[in-house]
Scaffold this motif. Structure first.
Motif, mmCIF file in Angstrom:
data_model
loop_
_atom_site.group_PDB
_atom_site.id
_atom_site.type_symbol
_atom_site.label_atom_id
_atom_site.label_comp_id
_atom_site.label_asym_id
_atom_site.label_seq_id
_atom_site.Cartn_x
_atom_site.Cartn_y
_atom_site.Cartn_z
ATOM 1 N N GLY A 265 0.658 -1.144 -0.020
ATOM 2 C CA GLY A 265 -0.022 0.022 -0.037
ATOM 3 C C GLY A 265 0.816 1.395 0.033
ATOM 4 O O GLY A 265 1.804 1.211 -0.031
ATOM 5 N N PRO A 266 0.128 2.382 -0.196
ATOM 6 C CA PRO A 266 0.819 3.519 -0.276
ATOM 7 C C PRO A 266 1.611 4.057 0.954
ATOM 8 O O PRO A 266 2.535 4.855 0.903
ATOM 9 C CB PRO A 266 -0.305 4.609 -0.512
ATOM 10 C CG PRO A 266 -1.693 4.006 -0.009
ATOM 11 C CD PRO A 266 -1.409 2.448 -0.272
ATOM 12 N N ALA A 267 1.146 3.592 2.230
ATOM 13 C CA ALA A 267 2.160 3.988 3.255
ATOM 14 C C ALA A 267 3.348 3.151 3.370
ATOM 15 O O ALA A 267 4.379 3.947 3.880
ATOM 16 C CB ALA A 267 1.209 3.631 4.636
ATOM 17 N N ALA A 268 3.422 2.256 2.776
ATOM 18 C CA ALA A 268 4.646 1.463 2.622
ATOM 19 C C ALA A 268 5.581 2.086 1.430
ATOM 20 O O ALA A 268 6.741 2.225 1.663
ATOM 21 C CB ALA A 268 4.565 -0.005 2.526
ATOM 22 N N LEU A 269 5.033 2.547 0.466
ATOM 23 C CA LEU A 269 5.607 3.201 -0.582
ATOM 24 C C LEU A 269 6.353 4.624 0.072
ATOM 25 O O LEU A 269 7.372 4.970 -0.264
ATOM 26 C CB LEU A 269 4.562 3.462 -1.743
ATOM 27 C CG LEU A 269 5.149 4.351 -2.653
ATOM 28 C CD1 LEU A 269 6.293 3.701 -3.735
ATOM 29 C CD2 LEU A 269 4.226 4.566 -3.925
ATOM 30 N N ALA A 270 5.449 5.460 0.969
ATOM 31 C CA ALA A 270 6.098 6.322 1.377
ATOM 32 C C ALA A 270 7.287 6.317 2.210
ATOM 33 O O ALA A 270 8.231 6.946 2.280
ATOM 34 C CB ALA A 270 4.983 7.290 2.204
ATOM 35 N N SER A 271 7.241 5.168 3.022
ATOM 36 C CA SER A 271 8.324 4.878 3.914
ATOM 37 C C SER A 271 9.312 4.271 3.094
ATOM 38 O O SER A 271 10.550 4.953 3.109
ATOM 39 C CB SER A 271 7.976 3.522 4.897
ATOM 40 O OG SER A 271 9.024 3.297 5.610
ATOM 41 N N ALA A 272 9.288 3.803 1.849
ATOM 42 C CA ALA A 272 10.264 3.223 1.033
ATOM 43 C C ALA A 272 10.929 4.639 0.407
ATOM 44 O O ALA A 272 12.238 4.694 0.339
ATOM 45 C CB ALA A 272 10.041 2.660 -0.139
ATOM 46 N N LEU A 273 10.177 5.642 -0.028
ATOM 47 C CA LEU A 273 10.738 6.943 -0.700
ATOM 48 C C LEU A 273 11.567 7.440 0.504
ATOM 49 O O LEU A 273 12.796 7.888 0.132
ATOM 50 C CB LEU A 273 9.694 7.746 -1.063
ATOM 51 C CG LEU A 273 9.035 7.282 -2.473
ATOM 52 C CD1 LEU A 273 7.505 7.699 -2.456
ATOM 53 C CD2 LEU A 273 9.819 7.663 -3.713
ATOM 54 N N ALA A 274 11.154 7.633 1.575
ATOM 55 C CA ALA A 274 11.897 8.557 2.691
ATOM 56 C C ALA A 274 13.275 7.783 3.017
ATOM 57 O O ALA A 274 14.080 8.524 3.101
ATOM 58 C CB ALA A 274 11.039 8.516 4.072
ATOM 59 N N HIS A 275 13.137 6.219 2.867
ATOM 60 C CA HIS A 275 14.453 5.808 3.245
ATOM 61 C C HIS A 275 15.388 5.689 2.039
ATOM 62 O O HIS A 275 16.915 6.107 2.284
ATOM 63 C CB HIS A 275 14.288 4.216 3.579
ATOM 64 C CG HIS A 275 13.785 3.871 4.751
ATOM 65 N ND1 HIS A 275 12.430 4.126 5.392
ATOM 66 C CD2 HIS A 275 14.426 3.629 6.002
ATOM 67 C CE1 HIS A 275 12.337 4.111 6.739
ATOM 68 N NE2 HIS A 275 13.478 3.701 7.076
ATOM 69 N N GLY A 276 14.867 5.718 0.803
ATOM 70 C CA GLY A 276 15.883 6.029 -0.296
ATOM 71 C C GLY A 276 16.305 7.194 -0.379
ATOM 72 O O GLY A 276 17.546 7.640 -0.687
ATOM 73 N N ALA A 277 15.650 8.064 -0.291
ATOM 74 C CA ALA A 277 16.026 9.765 -0.410
ATOM 75 C C ALA A 277 17.213 9.996 0.869
ATOM 76 O O ALA A 277 17.941 10.620 0.599
ATOM 77 C CB ALA A 277 14.707 10.792 -0.085
ATOM 78 N N ALA A 278 17.006 9.434 1.898
ATOM 79 C CA ALA A 278 17.925 9.724 3.028
ATOM 80 C C ALA A 278 19.272 8.882 2.717
ATOM 81 O O ALA A 278 20.242 9.512 2.783
ATOM 82 C CB ALA A 278 17.259 9.087 4.412
ATOM 83 N N ALA A 279 19.324 7.851 2.117
ATOM 84 C CA ALA A 279 20.089 6.927 1.925
ATOM 85 C C ALA A 279 21.335 7.867 0.890
ATOM 86 O O ALA A 279 22.405 7.946 0.971
ATOM 87 C CB ALA A 279 19.896 5.670 1.388
ATOM 88 N N VAL A 280 20.529 8.323 -0.145
ATOM 89 C CA VAL A 280 21.517 8.889 -1.283
ATOM 90 C C VAL A 280 22.263 10.175 -0.941
ATOM 91 O O VAL A 280 23.058 10.495 -1.393
ATOM 92 C CB VAL A 280 20.634 9.050 -2.556
ATOM 93 C CG1 VAL A 280 19.979 7.807 -3.097
ATOM 94 C CG2 VAL A 280 19.856 10.349 -2.340
#
Length: 313
Positions: A265-280
Motif C-alpha cells: 500500500g501507499p504508506a509502505a511506498l511512502a516509507s520506501a521513498l523516505a528511506h531511499g531519499a535519505a540514503a543517497v
C-alpha cells in the motif's frame, strides 16, 4: 523479524575523490569499508530503524570474517554458511557531483553441497520471519531457479517473500508468486523485453509482472521516484533530495523502508521513498536512521502522471 538472504555478499570499499581522471594518481578525500550485497544492506537498514533482522549469507576467507564482524557491530544477527571460496570485495569511487563508479567482482562459485546447505539454512531460520527478502545476483554455481525454490519453501512456512533480483532469476521466480518484486526501471524494461519511455510504460510493464505471478511490483525510477503496482492499484511517489552523495545501497534502503511499514500500500511506498531519499544523501553505503528521514516531504499520488518521460539519471 525480517530475514534477508544474500547469495553473493561482498565487502564494499568506497573512496571519495575530487574527480575521476583516467591514468592519473588519485588521492582519496575519504574512504570507508561497509558490508555489502543487496540483502545485507536491507538488513543494515532494518537494524538502523531498530527492527530485528537476521542476515543469512555464504561467507568465506578473511573478507567473509570481516563482513560478519561489521554486520554484528551494526546490530544485525548473522547466520553464516561457510564456503570454500572467498567472499568478494567491490569498489566504488564517488565524486562530489554524485557520480559513483562501481567495480563489482564476480564472487566465488558455490558447490552443489553449499547451495543445498544455504537453502536448508534459510528454511531453518525463517520460522520467526514476517518477511524474507531475497536480494541480489546469484553467484556462480546457483541456477536461475534457485530463488524460485526459496519462494516456494517460504510460502510453505507461512512467510512473505520480497525479491530484488533481475534477468533470468527474476523471470524464473515469478511463477512461484513472490509477494513483491523490486526492479529498477532498467531491470523492469529487461523483464518485459522493451524500453520504457514514460511512467505509463512502466505501469504497464509492472502490470505484466503481476500477471506473471508477482503479488506487487515496487519499481525504482531514479530521479523520478518510485512506482508501486499491486492489488490496490498503481501509486507513484517522489521525495526531494538536496544533494546526492552516494547511491550505493539506496534501493536496498528503500526496500527495507517498504517492509518495515508492512510491505503493502501507499504508506509502505511512502516509507520506501523516505528511506531511499535519505540514503543517497549519506556517504558510501551508510544506511539511514530515523533521524535522517523526512517523511513529511514525501508525495504520493494514486493518479500517476502516465505521460511523464523517464529520462536516464
Amino acid at each position: 523479524m525480517i530475514l534477508t538472504v544474500t547469495p553473493n555478499p561482498s565487502l564494499d570499499r568506497t573512496y571519495e575523490v575530487p574527480s575521476l581522471d583516467r591514468g592519473e594518481v588519485l588521492r582519496a578525500t575519504g574512504d570507508r569499508v561497509d558490508p555489502g550485497g543487496k540483502g545485507v544492506n536491507v538488513s543494515r537498514a532494518v537494524a538502523a530503524a531498530g527492527v530485528r533482522t537476521t542476515a543469512v549469507l555464504p561467507l568465506g576467507g578473511p573478507p567473509g570474517t570481516l563482513l560478519a564482524e561489521l554486520l554484528v557491530a551494526q546490530g544485525v544477527d548473522v547466520t553464516a554458511v561457510s564456503i570454500a571460496g572467498q567472499t568478494r570485495s567491490n569498489i566504488s569511487v564517488a565524486e562530489p557531483c554524485g557520480t559513483v563508479t562501481k567495480i563489482n567482482t564476480a564472487g566465488p562459485e558455490l558447490s552443489a553441497a553449499e547451495s543445498a546447505l544455504l537453502l536448508d539454512t534459510v528454511r531453518s531460520c525463517s520460522g520467526a520471519a514476517a518477511w524474507i527478502a531475497c536480494c541480489g545476483s546469484l553467484p556462480r554455481g546457483l541456477a536461475p531457479e534457485w530463488y524460485a525454490e526459496i519462494v516456494a519453501r517460504a510460502h510453505q512456512g507461512g512467510a512473505r517473500i520480497a525479491l530484488d533480483t533481475s534477468g533470468p532469476a527474476l523471470l524464473a521466480a515469478l511463477p512461484a508468486r513472490p509477494d513483491v518484486v523490486k526492479p529498477n526501471v532498467a531491470e523492469l524494461a529487461e523483464a518485459v523485453g522493451r524500453p520504457l519511455a514514460t511512467l505509463g510504460d512502466a505501469v504497464k510493464a509492472a502490470e505484466e509482472l503481476v500477471g506473471l505471478g508477482a503479488g506487487a511490483v515496487l519499481a525504482s525510477l531514479g530521479a523520478h521516484g518510485q512506482l508501486l503496482v499491486g492489488p490496490e492499484g498503481a501509486f507513484h511517489g517522489t521525495a526531494p533530495v538536496t544533494a546526492v552523495r552516494s547511491d550505493v545501497g539506496a534501493g536496498d534502503a528503500s526496500l527495507a523502508g517498504f517492509l518495515i511499514a508492512g510491505g503493502a500500500g501507499p504508506a509502505a511506498l511512502a516509507s520506501a521513498l523516505a528511506h531511499g531519499a535519505a540514503a543517497v544523501q549519506l556517504p558510501g553505503s551508510v544506511m539511514p536512521t530515523p533521524t535522517d528521514l523526512r517523511p513529511d516531504a514525501v508525495r504520493i499520488t494514486a493518479a500517476p502522471p502516465l505521460d511523464l518521460t523517464l529520462t536516464r539519471d
